[in-house]
Design a protein around this motif. Sequence first.
Motif, mmCIF file in Angstrom:
data_model
loop_
_atom_site.group_PDB
_atom_site.id
_atom_site.type_symbol
_atom_site.label_atom_id
_atom_site.label_comp_id
_atom_site.label_asym_id
_atom_site.label_seq_id
_atom_site.Cartn_x
_atom_site.Cartn_y
_atom_site.Cartn_z
ATOM 1 N N ALA A 1 0.801 -1.221 0.000
ATOM 2 C CA ALA A 1 0.000 0.000 0.000
ATOM 3 C C ALA A 1 0.836 1.274 0.000
ATOM 4 O O ALA A 1 0.286 2.365 -0.156
ATOM 5 N N SER A 2 2.159 1.148 0.177
ATOM 6 C CA SER A 2 3.015 2.332 0.182
ATOM 7 C C SER A 2 4.451 1.936 -0.119
ATOM 8 O O SER A 2 4.786 0.749 -0.153
ATOM 9 N N GLY A 3 5.291 2.945 -0.348
ATOM 10 C CA GLY A 3 6.723 2.728 -0.483
ATOM 11 C C GLY A 3 7.109 1.776 -1.595
ATOM 12 O O GLY A 3 6.540 1.797 -2.697
ATOM 13 N N ILE A 4 8.093 0.917 -1.312
ATOM 14 C CA ILE A 4 8.569 -0.050 -2.301
ATOM 15 C C ILE A 4 7.438 -0.947 -2.770
ATOM 16 O O ILE A 4 7.329 -1.265 -3.958
ATOM 17 N N GLY A 5 6.577 -1.365 -1.848
ATOM 18 C CA GLY A 5 5.489 -2.265 -2.217
ATOM 19 C C GLY A 5 4.540 -1.650 -3.214
ATOM 20 O O GLY A 5 4.155 -2.293 -4.203
ATOM 21 N N LEU A 6 4.147 -0.407 -2.998
ATOM 22 C CA LEU A 6 3.236 0.256 -3.930
ATOM 23 C C LEU A 6 3.910 0.498 -5.268
ATOM 24 O O LEU A 6 3.300 0.268 -6.327
ATOM 25 N N ALA A 7 5.159 0.949 -5.252
ATOM 26 C CA ALA A 7 5.885 1.148 -6.507
ATOM 27 C C ALA A 7 5.985 -0.158 -7.282
ATOM 28 O O ALA A 7 5.852 -0.180 -8.515
ATOM 29 N N THR A 8 6.186 -1.259 -6.566
ATOM 30 C CA THR A 8 6.277 -2.568 -7.217
ATOM 31 C C THR A 8 4.935 -3.001 -7.785
ATOM 32 O O THR A 8 4.849 -3.480 -8.925
ATOM 33 N N ALA A 9 3.876 -2.848 -7.001
ATOM 34 C CA ALA A 9 2.542 -3.237 -7.474
ATOM 35 C C ALA A 9 2.185 -2.469 -8.736
ATOM 36 O O ALA A 9 1.651 -3.041 -9.708
ATOM 37 N N GLU A 10 2.466 -1.182 -8.758
ATOM 38 C CA GLU A 10 2.155 -0.366 -9.931
ATOM 39 C C GLU A 10 3.030 -0.761 -11.119
ATOM 40 O O GLU A 10 2.553 -0.794 -12.269
ATOM 41 N N VAL B 1 -2.714 -7.558 -10.162
ATOM 42 C CA VAL B 1 -1.972 -7.469 -8.900
ATOM 43 C C VAL B 1 -2.901 -7.301 -7.707
ATOM 44 O O VAL B 1 -3.770 -6.418 -7.690
ATOM 45 N N ALA B 2 -2.693 -8.156 -6.710
ATOM 46 C CA ALA B 2 -3.370 -8.022 -5.418
ATOM 47 C C ALA B 2 -2.370 -7.494 -4.399
ATOM 48 O O ALA B 2 -1.238 -7.991 -4.306
ATOM 49 N N VAL B 3 -2.784 -6.498 -3.654
ATOM 50 C CA VAL B 3 -1.967 -5.896 -2.607
ATOM 51 C C VAL B 3 -2.452 -6.418 -1.259
ATOM 52 O O VAL B 3 -3.635 -6.300 -0.937
ATOM 53 N N LEU B 4 -1.547 -7.009 -0.492
ATOM 54 C CA LEU B 4 -1.858 -7.467 0.861
ATOM 55 C C LEU B 4 -1.183 -6.522 1.841
ATOM 56 O O LEU B 4 0.040 -6.351 1.797
ATOM 57 N N ASP B 5 -1.968 -5.907 2.714
ATOM 58 C CA ASP B 5 -1.413 -4.877 3.581
ATOM 59 C C ASP B 5 -2.242 -4.767 4.859
ATOM 60 O O ASP B 5 -3.435 -5.096 4.864
ATOM 61 N N LEU B 6 -1.604 -4.289 5.922
ATOM 62 C CA LEU B 6 -2.337 -4.041 7.159
ATOM 63 C C LEU B 6 -3.454 -3.020 6.955
ATOM 64 O O LEU B 6 -4.495 -3.080 7.604
ATOM 65 N N ASP B 7 -3.199 -2.063 6.048
ATOM 66 C CA ASP B 7 -4.180 -1.013 5.798
ATOM 67 C C ASP B 7 -4.328 -0.806 4.285
ATOM 68 O O ASP B 7 -3.672 0.050 3.699
ATOM 69 N N PRO B 8 -5.181 -1.601 3.639
ATOM 70 C CA PRO B 8 -5.328 -1.514 2.184
ATOM 71 C C PRO B 8 -6.407 -0.527 1.731
ATOM 72 O O PRO B 8 -6.746 -0.490 0.550
ATOM 73 N N ASP B 9 -6.928 0.284 2.655
ATOM 74 C CA ASP B 9 -8.093 1.109 2.334
ATOM 75 C C ASP B 9 -7.823 2.117 1.227
ATOM 76 O O ASP B 9 -8.752 2.508 0.498
ATOM 77 N N ASP B 10 -6.579 2.575 1.082
ATOM 78 C CA ASP B 10 -6.272 3.581 0.068
ATOM 79 C C ASP B 10 -5.828 2.969 -1.259
ATOM 80 O O ASP B 10 -5.481 3.700 -2.193
ATOM 81 N N VAL B 11 -5.818 1.639 -1.347
ATOM 82 C CA VAL B 11 -5.434 0.977 -2.596
ATOM 83 C C VAL B 11 -6.535 1.202 -3.627
ATOM 84 O O VAL B 11 -7.721 0.986 -3.361
ATOM 85 N N THR B 12 -6.143 1.642 -4.820
ATOM 86 C CA THR B 12 -7.109 1.937 -5.876
ATOM 87 C C THR B 12 -6.854 1.073 -7.100
ATOM 88 O O THR B 12 -5.760 0.529 -7.284
ATOM 89 N N GLY B 13 -7.874 0.955 -7.936
ATOM 90 C CA GLY B 13 -7.790 0.149 -9.145
ATOM 91 C C GLY B 13 -6.724 0.658 -10.088
ATOM 92 O O GLY B 13 -6.402 1.842 -10.076
ATOM 93 N N PRO B 14 -6.172 -0.233 -10.891
ATOM 94 C CA PRO B 14 -6.546 -1.643 -11.053
ATOM 95 C C PRO B 14 -6.018 -2.575 -9.961
ATOM 96 O O PRO B 14 -6.269 -3.777 -10.021
ATOM 97 N N LEU B 15 -5.279 -2.044 -8.988
ATOM 98 C CA LEU B 15 -4.826 -2.877 -7.880
ATOM 99 C C LEU B 15 -6.032 -3.314 -7.047
ATOM 100 O O LEU B 15 -7.003 -2.578 -6.903
ATOM 101 N N ILE B 16 -5.933 -4.509 -6.457
ATOM 102 C CA ILE B 16 -6.985 -5.028 -5.591
ATOM 103 C C ILE B 16 -6.389 -5.189 -4.200
ATOM 104 O O ILE B 16 -5.392 -5.884 -4.027
ATOM 105 N N GLY B 17 -6.973 -4.548 -3.204
ATOM 106 C CA GLY B 17 -6.430 -4.565 -1.860
ATOM 107 C C GLY B 17 -7.103 -5.569 -0.952
ATOM 108 O O GLY B 17 -8.331 -5.726 -0.984
ATOM 109 N N PHE B 18 -6.296 -6.244 -0.135
ATOM 110 C CA PHE B 18 -6.799 -7.181 0.867
ATOM 111 C C PHE B 18 -6.066 -6.935 2.178
ATOM 112 O O PHE B 18 -4.851 -6.771 2.196
#
Length: 250
Positions: free
Chosen positions: A15-24, A33-50
């Motif tokens: 959801a941030s930092g290296i992880g977000l840059a990588t997901a994008e 790409v699915a993002v797994l994070d403690l706080d995925p609320d700000d993850v936006t499409g096309p990424l899918i947050g869990f």
Amino acid sequence: MGDLDGLAAVVTGGASGIGLATAEHLTGLGARVAVLDLDPDDVTGPLIGFRCDVASRASVDDAIGAAVAALGGIDIVVNNAGMGAIGTVEDIDDAEWARLFDVNVTGMARVGAAALPHLRASRHPAIVNVCSIAATAGLPRRALYSATKGAVLALTRAMAADHIHEGIRVNCVNPGTVDTPWVGRLLNQAADPEAERAALNARQPTGRLVHADEVAHAIGYLASPRAGSTTGTSLAVDGGMQELRLPRTS
């Protein structure tokens, strides 16, 4: 056509930092790409947050299951979730040692174990662990963090050996100090954050912190089928910290 067209990826701590840059970046290469994070609320499409806590096996199993249901499988796992710590062995209590190893090392093992049945069904399975220059260079006041990242490097090689005959490649990237919100929070713990940032810049042979997208591109290469003969490898993205020995300047 992107290098990862048709492939499904999971990025922890995405959801941030290296992880977000990588997901994008993986998305840009064609992956879903699915993002797994403690706080995925700000993850936006096309990424899918869990929502996922890598310190909990039940949370990891649930998040991986949800990602598989959303993506139709898993081809790539990027183990990026982690925590930092500042101090010598005298400064850090036993609870903090246990907590950091649980997240930074065992957390990667939990995610890997949950994903392996799905990776075995993939034509191009790959795991990329985010390690650190701290695994290969002695850094001051990073005893605990360095110990966890040394374990990540060893874990990467062991996993690569365990799963090579299943066609599952396992590699890691070793970033230098990356200019991310996470590093910013660590700097804020210092007595003089600006002086600490200047010292970190000076520590890099390039004279600047690593950019998150530079690490993301390295992860994208290791995750790609184009790196089909690369496994058990650590790729330094560290501005030369690992290999260069430059003369001091005054």
